[in-house]
Write a protein that holds these residues in place. Sequence first.
Motif, PDB file in Angstrom:
ATOM      1  N   ASN A   1      43.959  37.208  47.715  1.00 44.56           N
ATOM      2  CA  ASN A   1      45.299  37.771  47.588  1.00 44.56           C
ATOM      3  C   ASN A   1      45.229  39.083  46.824  1.00 44.56           C
TER       4      ASN A   1
ATOM      5  N   ARG B   1      46.685  41.552  44.233  1.00 38.41           N
ATOM      6  CA  ARG B   1      47.582  41.439  43.078  1.00 38.41           C
ATOM      7  C   ARG B   1      47.345  42.597  42.113  1.00 38.41           C
TER       8      ARG B   1
ATOM      9  N   ASP C   1      48.179  44.388  51.013  1.00 43.03           N
ATOM     10  CA  ASP C   1      48.936  43.241  51.510  1.00 43.03           C
ATOM     11  C   ASP C   1      49.365  43.462  52.964  1.00 43.03           C
TER      12      ASP C   1
ATOM     13  N   GLU D   1      45.874  32.547  42.594  1.00 44.13           N
ATOM     14  CA  GLU D   1      46.742  33.508  41.916  1.00 44.13           C
ATOM     15  C   GLU D   1      46.114  34.102  40.662  1.00 44.13           C
TER      16      GLU D   1
ATOM     17  N   TRP E   1      41.617  41.816  44.009  1.00 39.82           N
ATOM     18  CA  TRP E   1      41.636  40.668  44.907  1.00 39.82           C
ATOM     19  C   TRP E   1      41.456  39.429  44.037  1.00 39.82           C
TER      20      TRP E   1
END
Length: 128
Positions: free
Chosen positions: A101, A103, A69, A115, A111
């Motif tokens: 993103n 996570r 991140d 979400e 990735w």
Amino acid sequence: MAPELWEAWEIVARDLKTPDAIVPMVSPNDWDDQESQACAMVSWEDGTGAGISVPRHQPLAARVVHLADQFQEGEVEALWFAGRPAVWPHCPRHPNTHPLNARLRDGVAVWVCGEFDIIAPIGDLFPQ
């Protein structure tokens, strides 16, 4: 560099080895004197830099997500300053539209598109 940070960096760095990325230099630096954090400094070609850190007590997967991140933020800025599309890492399903993103899913650093749609484990986005 502290082993807790180095171990996470080795994984995140694999996803920076593409023509789309600008690979930063990472150098040891204990800029935070808290024992709970492993720290270093990163610098990009354009002269920008930032401190990075990971919590020492977290499992590797959580440290990888935390570090990915931080690198994503710096990478996007470096790409923008270089006049290139400021998207990293590119979503393979939606090229040049949005980044993936970082996570933690079921104890694995991944990735994701949006979400929920897992694309790849962090470090394995671009098979070697």
